[in-house]
Design a protein around this motif. Structure first.
Motif, PDB file in Angstrom:
ATOM      1  N   SER A  54      89.064   0.917  78.806  1.00  0.00           N
ATOM      2  CA  SER A  54      87.373  -0.427  79.455  1.00  0.00           C
ATOM      3  C   SER A  54      86.280   0.463  78.016  1.00  0.00           C
ATOM      4  O   SER A  54      85.243  -0.461  77.369  1.00  0.00           O
ATOM      5  CB  SER A  54      87.277  -1.006  80.517  1.00  0.00           C
ATOM      6  OG  SER A  54      86.150   0.271  81.013  1.00  0.00           O
ATOM      7  N   SER A  55      86.364   1.295  78.323  1.00  0.00           N
ATOM      8  CA  SER A  55      85.126   1.586  77.293  1.00  0.00           C
ATOM      9  C   SER A  55      85.580   2.175  75.850  1.00  0.00           C
ATOM     10  O   SER A  55      84.611   2.861  75.070  1.00  0.00           O
ATOM     11  CB  SER A  55      84.371   2.972  78.402  1.00  0.00           C
ATOM     12  OG  SER A  55      85.061   3.948  78.466  1.00  0.00           O
ATOM     13  N   LYS A  56      87.138   2.414  75.700  1.00  0.00           N
ATOM     14  CA  LYS A  56      87.381   2.946  74.333  1.00  0.00           C
ATOM     15  C   LYS A  56      87.197   2.593  73.292  1.00  0.00           C
ATOM     16  O   LYS A  56      86.991   2.879  72.247  1.00  0.00           O
ATOM     17  CB  LYS A  56      89.035   3.214  74.191  1.00  0.00           C
ATOM     18  CG  LYS A  56      89.678   4.390  75.259  1.00  0.00           C
ATOM     19  CD  LYS A  56      90.544   5.032  74.913  1.00  0.00           C
ATOM     20  CE  LYS A  56      90.813   6.421  75.578  1.00  0.00           C
ATOM     21  NZ  LYS A  56      92.638   6.697  75.508  1.00  0.00           N
ATOM     22  N   LYS A  57      87.054   1.195  72.919  1.00  0.00           N
ATOM     23  CA  LYS A  57      86.985   0.191  72.314  1.00  0.00           C
ATOM     24  C   LYS A  57      85.213  -0.354  72.598  1.00  0.00           C
ATOM     25  O   LYS A  57      85.110  -0.814  73.875  1.00  0.00           O
ATOM     26  CB  LYS A  57      87.929  -1.237  71.471  1.00  0.00           C
ATOM     27  CG  LYS A  57      88.554  -0.234  71.159  1.00  0.00           C
ATOM     28  CD  LYS A  57      90.112  -1.334  70.168  1.00  0.00           C
ATOM     29  CE  LYS A  57      89.226  -1.558  68.623  1.00  0.00           C
ATOM     30  NZ  LYS A  57      89.789  -2.569  67.989  1.00  0.00           N
ATOM     31  N   ALA A  58      84.677  -1.507  72.132  1.00  0.00           N
ATOM     32  CA  ALA A  58      83.763  -2.258  72.090  1.00  0.00           C
ATOM     33  C   ALA A  58      83.902  -3.313  73.090  1.00  0.00           C
ATOM     34  O   ALA A  58      82.742  -3.128  73.521  1.00  0.00           O
ATOM     35  CB  ALA A  58      83.202  -2.527  70.852  1.00  0.00           C
ATOM     36  N   VAL A 115      87.430  -5.036  74.813  1.00  0.00           N
ATOM     37  CA  VAL A 115      88.722  -5.017  75.641  1.00  0.00           C
ATOM     38  C   VAL A 115      88.940  -6.109  76.595  1.00  0.00           C
ATOM     39  O   VAL A 115      87.712  -6.682  77.663  1.00  0.00           O
ATOM     40  CB  VAL A 115      88.747  -3.461  76.490  1.00  0.00           C
ATOM     41  CG1 VAL A 115      89.736  -2.867  77.269  1.00  0.00           C
ATOM     42  CG2 VAL A 115      87.858  -2.550  75.606  1.00  0.00           C
ATOM     43  N   ALA A 170      86.143 -10.630  66.546  1.00  0.00           N
ATOM     44  CA  ALA A 170      86.336  -9.040  66.806  1.00  0.00           C
ATOM     45  C   ALA A 170      87.634  -8.653  67.183  1.00  0.00           C
ATOM     46  O   ALA A 170      88.814 -10.288  67.046  1.00  0.00           O
ATOM     47  CB  ALA A 170      85.304  -9.597  68.692  1.00  0.00           C
ATOM     48  N   SER A 171      88.382  -7.237  66.833  1.00  0.00           N
ATOM     49  CA  SER A 171      89.476  -7.354  67.733  1.00  0.00           C
ATOM     50  C   SER A 171      89.659  -5.903  68.894  1.00  0.00           C
ATOM     51  O   SER A 171      89.538  -5.297  68.802  1.00  0.00           O
ATOM     52  CB  SER A 171      89.692  -6.776  66.360  1.00  0.00           C
ATOM     53  OG  SER A 171      89.992  -6.956  64.917  1.00  0.00           O
ATOM     54  N   PRO A 172      89.912  -7.085  69.976  1.00  0.00           N
ATOM     55  CA  PRO A 172      89.600  -5.900  71.094  1.00  0.00           C
ATOM     56  C   PRO A 172      90.787  -5.450  71.259  1.00  0.00           C
ATOM     57  O   PRO A 172      91.764  -6.236  70.634  1.00  0.00           O
ATOM     58  CB  PRO A 172      89.812  -7.403  72.203  1.00  0.00           C
ATOM     59  CG  PRO A 172      89.731  -8.485  71.775  1.00  0.00           C
ATOM     60  CD  PRO A 172      90.037  -8.306  69.798  1.00  0.00           C
ATOM     61  N   ALA A 173      90.915  -4.264  72.237  1.00  0.00           N
ATOM     62  CA  ALA A 173      91.736  -3.825  72.682  1.00  0.00           C
ATOM     63  C   ALA A 173      91.882  -4.625  73.418  1.00  0.00           C
ATOM     64  O   ALA A 173      91.250  -4.845  74.670  1.00  0.00           O
ATOM     65  CB  ALA A 173      91.199  -2.446  73.455  1.00  0.00           C
ATOM     66  N   LYS A 189      78.665  -3.430  68.480  1.00  0.00           N
ATOM     67  CA  LYS A 189      79.769  -3.278  67.473  1.00  0.00           C
ATOM     68  C   LYS A 189      80.795  -3.692  66.727  1.00  0.00           C
ATOM     69  O   LYS A 189      81.900  -3.139  66.719  1.00  0.00           O
ATOM     70  CB  LYS A 189      79.274  -2.152  66.882  1.00  0.00           C
ATOM     71  CG  LYS A 189      77.563  -1.756  67.124  1.00  0.00           C
ATOM     72  CD  LYS A 189      77.592   0.106  65.888  1.00  0.00           C
ATOM     73  CE  LYS A 189      76.087   0.331  66.373  1.00  0.00           C
ATOM     74  NZ  LYS A 189      74.933  -0.742  66.585  1.00  0.00           N
ATOM     75  N   ALA A 190      81.328  -5.035  68.254  1.00  0.00           N
ATOM     76  CA  ALA A 190      82.816  -5.311  67.754  1.00  0.00           C
ATOM     77  C   ALA A 190      82.917  -6.618  66.346  1.00  0.00           C
ATOM     78  O   ALA A 190      83.564  -6.657  66.538  1.00  0.00           O
ATOM     79  CB  ALA A 190      83.179  -5.907  69.303  1.00  0.00           C
TER      80      ALA A 190
END
Length: 103
Positions: A9-13, A15, A37-40, A99-100
């Motif tokens: 949950s903390s690897k990308k802005a 998730v 945004a490009s969420p994980a 910063k997403a």
């Protein structure tokens, strides 16, 4: 497993933990994409340890567990919470702050 979920949950802005068959999750993913945004995306029904991850999400206070949305490494809520944030205008700012998105 909770540590694994926290790490993911903390690897990308942004998730999103979801299931590929969930129409509400699909709507949330579409909203994030529309905002730029490009969420994980972690599709728990396609992960080998998806059931354990879903249980860990519940243990971390995610209720309902799917979709579980994290921005900037913090749990912001489920679909209902994210839609409310979008309607009041604060979702876009949260994504900018994490910063997403940059605009």
């Amino acid at each position: 497993m909770a540590d694994k979920v926290r790490e993911l949950s903390s690897k990308k802005a942004a998730v999103i933990f979801t299931k590929s068959s969930c129409c509400i999750s699909h709507s949330i993913k579409s909203l994030f994409y529309e905002l730029g945004a490009s969420p994980a995306i972690h599709e728990l029904d396609q992960e080998s340890n998806g059931r354990e991850m879903e249980s860990a999400l519940r243990g971390l206070g995610c209720n309902p567990s799917i979709p579980a949305i994290f921005i900037g490494g913090k749990y912001v809520g489920s679909a209902k919470d994210v839609i409310s944030l979008h309607v009041d205008g604060s979702l876009k700012q949260m994504l900018k702050d994490a910063k997403a998105i940059w605009f």
